[in-house]
Design an enzyme around this catalytic site. Structure first.
Site, PDB file in Angstrom:
ATOM      1  CG  PHE A  80      -9.954  -8.072  -6.257  1.00 31.11           C
ATOM      2  CD1 PHE A  80     -10.509  -8.066  -4.994  1.00 31.11           C
ATOM      3  CD2 PHE A  80     -10.372  -9.046  -7.148  1.00 31.11           C
ATOM      4  CE1 PHE A  80     -11.466  -9.011  -4.625  1.00 31.11           C
ATOM      5  CE2 PHE A  80     -11.325  -9.996  -6.795  1.00 31.11           C
ATOM      6  CZ  PHE A  80     -11.866  -9.974  -5.526  1.00 31.11           C
ATOM      7  CB  THR A 137     -13.086   1.555  -0.300  1.00 30.42           C
ATOM      8  OG1 THR A 137     -12.962   1.987   1.049  1.00 30.42           O
ATOM      9  CG2 THR A 137     -12.880   2.774  -1.193  1.00 30.42           C
ATOM     10  CG  ASP A 138     -15.867   1.878   4.408  1.00 33.90           C
ATOM     11  OD1 ASP A 138     -14.714   2.154   4.015  1.00 33.90           O
ATOM     12  OD2 ASP A 138     -16.099   1.436   5.561  1.00 33.90           O
ATOM     13  CD  GLU A 139     -10.597   4.686   3.425  1.00 36.19           C
ATOM     14  OE1 GLU A 139     -10.020   5.688   2.974  1.00 36.19           O
ATOM     15  OE2 GLU A 139     -10.044   3.838   4.142  1.00 36.19           O
ATOM     16  CE1 TYR A 163      -7.711   2.907  -1.935  1.00 35.02           C
ATOM     17  CE2 TYR A 163      -8.989   3.629  -0.044  1.00 35.02           C
ATOM     18  CZ  TYR A 163      -8.696   2.663  -0.993  1.00 35.02           C
ATOM     19  OH  TYR A 163      -9.384   1.482  -1.007  1.00 35.02           O
ATOM     20  CB  SER A 166      -7.854   7.511  -6.798  1.00 40.03           C
ATOM     21  OG  SER A 166      -7.616   6.561  -5.773  1.00 40.03           O
ATOM     22  CE  LYS A 167     -11.178   1.283  -4.891  1.00 37.64           C
ATOM     23  NZ  LYS A 167     -10.773   0.101  -5.721  1.00 37.64           N
ATOM     24  CE1 TYR A 220      -0.113   6.531  11.978  1.00 34.09           C
ATOM     25  CE2 TYR A 220      -1.983   6.567  10.482  1.00 34.09           C
ATOM     26  CZ  TYR A 220      -0.668   6.229  10.754  1.00 34.09           C
ATOM     27  OH  TYR A 220       0.077   5.612   9.780  1.00 34.09           O
ATOM     28  NE  ARG A 295      -4.200   7.602   7.432  1.00 33.83           N
ATOM     29  CZ  ARG A 295      -4.775   6.393   7.290  1.00 33.83           C
ATOM     30  NH1 ARG A 295      -6.088   6.291   7.208  1.00 33.83           N
ATOM     31  NH2 ARG A 295      -4.045   5.300   7.241  1.00 33.83           N
TER      32      ARG A 295
HETATM   33  P1  NAD Z   1      -3.511  -4.521  -1.905  1.00 35.29           P
HETATM   34  O1  NAD Z   1      -2.756  -3.242  -1.967  1.00 35.29           O
HETATM   35  O2  NAD Z   1      -3.156  -5.529  -0.883  1.00 35.29           O
HETATM   36  O3  NAD Z   1      -3.437  -5.269  -3.320  1.00 35.29           O
HETATM   37  C1  NAD Z   1      -3.566  -4.587  -4.537  1.00 35.29           C
HETATM   38  C2  NAD Z   1      -3.069  -5.520  -5.642  1.00 35.29           C
HETATM   39  O4  NAD Z   1      -3.220  -4.837  -6.889  1.00 35.29           O
HETATM   40  C3  NAD Z   1      -1.591  -5.887  -5.509  1.00 35.29           C
HETATM   41  O5  NAD Z   1      -1.432  -7.267  -5.688  1.00 35.29           O
HETATM   42  C4  NAD Z   1      -0.936  -5.113  -6.644  1.00 35.29           C
HETATM   43  O6  NAD Z   1       0.224  -5.758  -7.157  1.00 35.29           O
HETATM   44  C5  NAD Z   1      -2.053  -5.065  -7.652  1.00 35.29           C
HETATM   45  N1  NAD Z   1      -1.894  -3.972  -8.610  1.00 35.29           N
HETATM   46  C6  NAD Z   1      -1.591  -2.679  -8.344  1.00 35.29           C
HETATM   47  N2  NAD Z   1      -1.501  -1.980  -9.492  1.00 35.29           N
HETATM   48  C7  NAD Z   1      -1.773  -2.850 -10.502  1.00 35.29           C
HETATM   49  C8  NAD Z   1      -1.840  -2.722 -11.898  1.00 35.29           C
HETATM   50  N3  NAD Z   1      -1.592  -1.563 -12.502  1.00 35.29           N
HETATM   51  N4  NAD Z   1      -2.167  -3.811 -12.641  1.00 35.29           N
HETATM   52  C9  NAD Z   1      -2.395  -5.006 -12.029  1.00 35.29           C
HETATM   53  N5  NAD Z   1      -2.318  -5.188 -10.699  1.00 35.29           N
HETATM   54  C10 NAD Z   1      -2.021  -4.115  -9.938  1.00 35.29           C
HETATM   55  O7  NAD Z   1      -5.045  -4.097  -1.801  1.00 35.29           O
HETATM   56  P2  NAD Z   1      -6.245  -4.847  -1.075  1.00 35.29           P
HETATM   57  O8  NAD Z   1      -6.294  -4.398   0.330  1.00 35.29           O
HETATM   58  O9  NAD Z   1      -6.177  -6.283  -1.374  1.00 35.29           O
HETATM   59  O10 NAD Z   1      -7.476  -4.194  -1.821  1.00 35.29           O
HETATM   60  C11 NAD Z   1      -8.021  -4.787  -3.008  1.00 35.29           C
HETATM   61  C12 NAD Z   1      -9.173  -3.929  -3.501  1.00 35.29           C
HETATM   62  O11 NAD Z   1     -10.176  -3.859  -2.493  1.00 35.29           O
HETATM   63  C13 NAD Z   1      -8.772  -2.483  -3.795  1.00 35.29           C
HETATM   64  O12 NAD Z   1      -9.475  -2.065  -4.947  1.00 35.29           O
HETATM   65  C14 NAD Z   1      -9.235  -1.715  -2.575  1.00 35.29           C
HETATM   66  O13 NAD Z   1      -9.549  -0.374  -2.907  1.00 35.29           O
HETATM   67  C15 NAD Z   1     -10.463  -2.503  -2.181  1.00 35.29           C
HETATM   68  N6  NAD Z   1     -10.820  -2.469  -0.745  1.00 35.29           N
HETATM   69  C16 NAD Z   1      -9.881  -2.766   0.199  1.00 35.29           C
HETATM   70  C17 NAD Z   1     -10.261  -2.802   1.543  1.00 35.29           C
HETATM   71  C18 NAD Z   1      -9.279  -3.158   2.647  1.00 35.29           C
HETATM   72  O14 NAD Z   1      -9.624  -3.033   3.828  1.00 35.29           O
HETATM   73  N7  NAD Z   1      -8.068  -3.612   2.323  1.00 35.29           N
HETATM   74  C19 NAD Z   1     -11.584  -2.524   1.893  1.00 35.29           C
HETATM   75  C20 NAD Z   1     -12.507  -2.210   0.893  1.00 35.29           C
HETATM   76  C21 NAD Z   1     -12.121  -2.207  -0.435  1.00 35.29           C
HETATM   77  O1  DAU Z   2     -12.428   1.398   4.854  1.00 33.31           O
HETATM   78  C1  DAU Z   2     -11.857   0.609   3.850  1.00 33.31           C
HETATM   79  C2  DAU Z   2     -10.405   0.988   3.683  1.00 33.31           C
HETATM   80  O2  DAU Z   2      -9.712   0.471   4.812  1.00 33.31           O
HETATM   81  C3  DAU Z   2      -9.788   0.459   2.396  1.00 33.31           C
HETATM   82  O3  DAU Z   2     -10.436   1.055   1.295  1.00 33.31           O
HETATM   83  C4  DAU Z   2      -8.290   0.759   2.345  1.00 33.31           C
HETATM   84  O4  DAU Z   2      -7.706   0.193   1.189  1.00 33.31           O
HETATM   85  C5  DAU Z   2      -7.644   0.163   3.587  1.00 33.31           C
HETATM   86  O5  DAU Z   2      -6.265   0.452   3.614  1.00 33.31           O
HETATM   87  C6  DAU Z   2      -8.321   0.691   4.844  1.00 33.31           C
HETATM   88  O6  DAU Z   2      -8.045   2.084   5.004  1.00 33.31           O
HETATM   89  P1  DAU Z   2      -7.729   2.717   6.458  1.00 33.31           P
HETATM   90  O7  DAU Z   2      -7.022   3.988   6.279  1.00 33.31           O
HETATM   91  O8  DAU Z   2      -8.951   2.712   7.303  1.00 33.31           O
HETATM   92  O9  DAU Z   2      -6.750   1.541   7.015  1.00 33.31           O
HETATM   93  P2  DAU Z   2      -5.397   1.615   7.858  1.00 33.31           P
HETATM   94  O10 DAU Z   2      -5.103   0.216   8.280  1.00 33.31           O
HETATM   95  O11 DAU Z   2      -4.330   2.365   7.136  1.00 33.31           O
HETATM   96  O12 DAU Z   2      -5.805   2.449   9.130  1.00 33.31           O
HETATM   97  C7  DAU Z   2      -6.886   2.038   9.964  1.00 33.31           C
HETATM   98  C8  DAU Z   2      -7.049   3.087  11.043  1.00 33.31           C
HETATM   99  O13 DAU Z   2      -5.905   3.014  11.918  1.00 33.31           O
HETATM  100  C9  DAU Z   2      -7.070   4.499  10.520  1.00 33.31           C
HETATM  101  O14 DAU Z   2      -7.963   5.261  11.308  1.00 33.31           O
HETATM  102  C10 DAU Z   2      -5.637   5.001  10.714  1.00 33.31           C
HETATM  103  C11 DAU Z   2      -5.195   4.261  11.953  1.00 33.31           C
HETATM  104  N1  DAU Z   2      -3.759   3.911  12.020  1.00 33.31           N
HETATM  105  C12 DAU Z   2      -3.203   3.290  10.956  1.00 33.31           C
HETATM  106  C13 DAU Z   2      -1.867   2.931  10.982  1.00 33.31           C
HETATM  107  C14 DAU Z   2      -1.228   2.256   9.774  1.00 33.31           C
HETATM  108  C15 DAU Z   2      -3.039   4.166  13.167  1.00 33.31           C
HETATM  109  O15 DAU Z   2      -3.557   4.718  14.154  1.00 33.31           O
HETATM  110  N2  DAU Z   2      -1.719   3.801  13.203  1.00 33.31           N
HETATM  111  C16 DAU Z   2      -1.100   3.201  12.137  1.00 33.31           C
HETATM  112  O16 DAU Z   2       0.117   2.916  12.227  1.00 33.31           O
END
Ligand code: NAD
Ligand code: DAU
Length: 359
Positions: A80, A137-139, A163, A166-167, A220, A295
């Protein structure tokens, strides 16, 4: 039997750890660096549970990862750990390259050596049973137009932000370790998660927190960008299911068929707050919505076609968007201390107090 997770103090990882302990007796070793996004407060309810072993450290630290693998002998590793916020990747991509690509590479190298040393003929064939599950991620698939079909596992990779690039690179490494070395990998590509412990830099928690603080709700551009939302515990159940029954080398898209324009999300959050915690001046929260500069390179639409995981593995989300978002708003209203701590950064002090040397 033990599993090792990286990034298990973050948003999804901590929900996963809590759910794991609730659903299984199997020990879970949790390696997390505790960056700004990692928060041991998320794991407070299992802090004293011997089934959960927390280790603060970097998954890019070869000696540490090798030591953990040798000590705990996990039957699976779930990755994760990542830098996860798109806006931060735009202002500072370096950490994303270092963590998401180089860190995952290190984890794969350590895993390859560990897995190579597992004996195929003992312990119920530990080598064949081992799994490396990469959470993505779907991104990575890029951006859809309004009329494009949702992303399937066969979509080509077209990442647009540092981002997602890199994923995508980490996904490719995982794939290559399967094809080249035979490492038994699984990859999940999930849509936007929401729910408890979501750091309030992301859209939904930011709107909940800002609304209550009387601050602007920054949308945004035109707010018509579309994201596909999944309650975090449903993502966790999908990962458990893929770990249990996924076919080695396969990719599974995970999503809840919940496409929504950002502006609709913000209005939904405002309406729930109007109901659950009305403004003291009696005005609606949506008056705080403020349109701000878009953005850079903003992807217009994401949408997940989840038919593969549904039909092949029988997974289905438990929450609708309506039930999940209500639970989420209520969770933030019920946990003002968590919000105050992550916003002030004082949770680091809290962690030191609660955990002492363990942190
Ligand atoms: P997050 O940013 O909340 O958590 C990331 C965690 O990774 C943190 O606890 C951080 O301390 C830890 N971390 C960072 N660098 C590290 C390192 N070098 N070694 C060990 N730990 C480290 O992220 P999240 O939203 O929980 O996402 C988790 C995973 O799921 C990510 O890989 C992300 O790409 C993926 N993902 C997230 C979403 C979403 O909507 N949040 C959706 C799809 C996939
Ligand atoms: O799709 C999966 C991804 O979803 C994950 O891989 C990422 O880790 C996670 O952060 C998320 O990415 P997004 O860029 O979609 O999430 P975010 O919450 O940053 O933004 C969601 C949408 O809302 C995006 O279109 C940008 C917009 N936004 C975001 C913020 C923070 C705004 O309009 N205003 C804001 O202040």
């Amino acid at each position: 039997m033990t599993i090792l997770v990286t990034g298990g103090a973050g948003f999804i990882g901590s929900n996963f750890a809590l759910e794991w302990v609730a659903h299984s007796d199997e020990p879970i070793v949790n390696l997390d660096k505790l960056t700004y996004a990692g928060n041991l407060q998320n794991l407070a309810s299992i802090a004293d549970n011997p089934q959960h072993v927390f280790v603060q450290g970097d998954f890019g630290d070869t000696a540490l990862v090798n030591h953990l693998l040798a000590t705990h002998q996990p039957r699976a590793i779930l990755n994760f750990a990542a830098e996860s916020h798109v806006d931060r990747s735009i202002s500072g991509p370096g950490d994303f390259i270092h963590t998401n690509i180089v860190g995952t590479f290190n984890l794969l190298e350590c895993t390859r050596a560990y897995w190579g040393g597992l004996k195929a003929d003992t312990g119920g064939d530990a080598k064949a049973a081992f799994r490396f599950l990469h959470v993505s991620t779907d991104e990575v698939y890029g951006s859809l137009s309004k009329t494009d079909p949702a992303f399937t596992e066969n979509n080509k990779y077209e990442p647009n932000s540092p981002y997602s690039a890199s994923k995508a690179a980490s996904d490719h490494l995982v794939r290559a370790y399967h094809h080249t070395y035979g490492l038994p990998v699984l990859t999940t590509n999930c849509s936007n998660n929401y729910g408890p412990f979501h750091f309030p830099e992301k859209l939904i928690p930011l709107m909940i927190v800002n609304a209550q603080a009387g601050k602007p709700l920054p949308v945004y551009g035109d707010g018509q960008q579309i994201r596909d939302w999944l309650y975090v515990k449903d993502h966790c159940s999908a990962i458990r299911r893929v770990l249990e029954a996924g076919t080695v080398g396969e990719v599974y898209n995970v999503g809840g068929w919940n496409e929504k324009p950002n502006l609709d999300i913000v209005h939904t959050v405002c309406a729930l707050l109007d109901e659950l915690k009305p403004r003291t001046d009696g005005k609606p929260y949506h008056e705080q919505i403020t349109y701000v500069t878009d953005r850079p390179g903003h992807d217009r639409r994401y949408a997940i076609d989840a038919r593969k995981i549904e039909s092949q593995l029988g997974w289905k989300p438990a929450e609708t968007f309506e039930s999940g978002i209500r639970k989420t708003v209520q969770w933030y209203l019920d946990n003002p201390d968590w919000v105050a701590n992550v916003q002030s950064g004082s949770y680091k002090d809290w962690v030191a107090q609660q955990y002492g040397a363990k942190a």
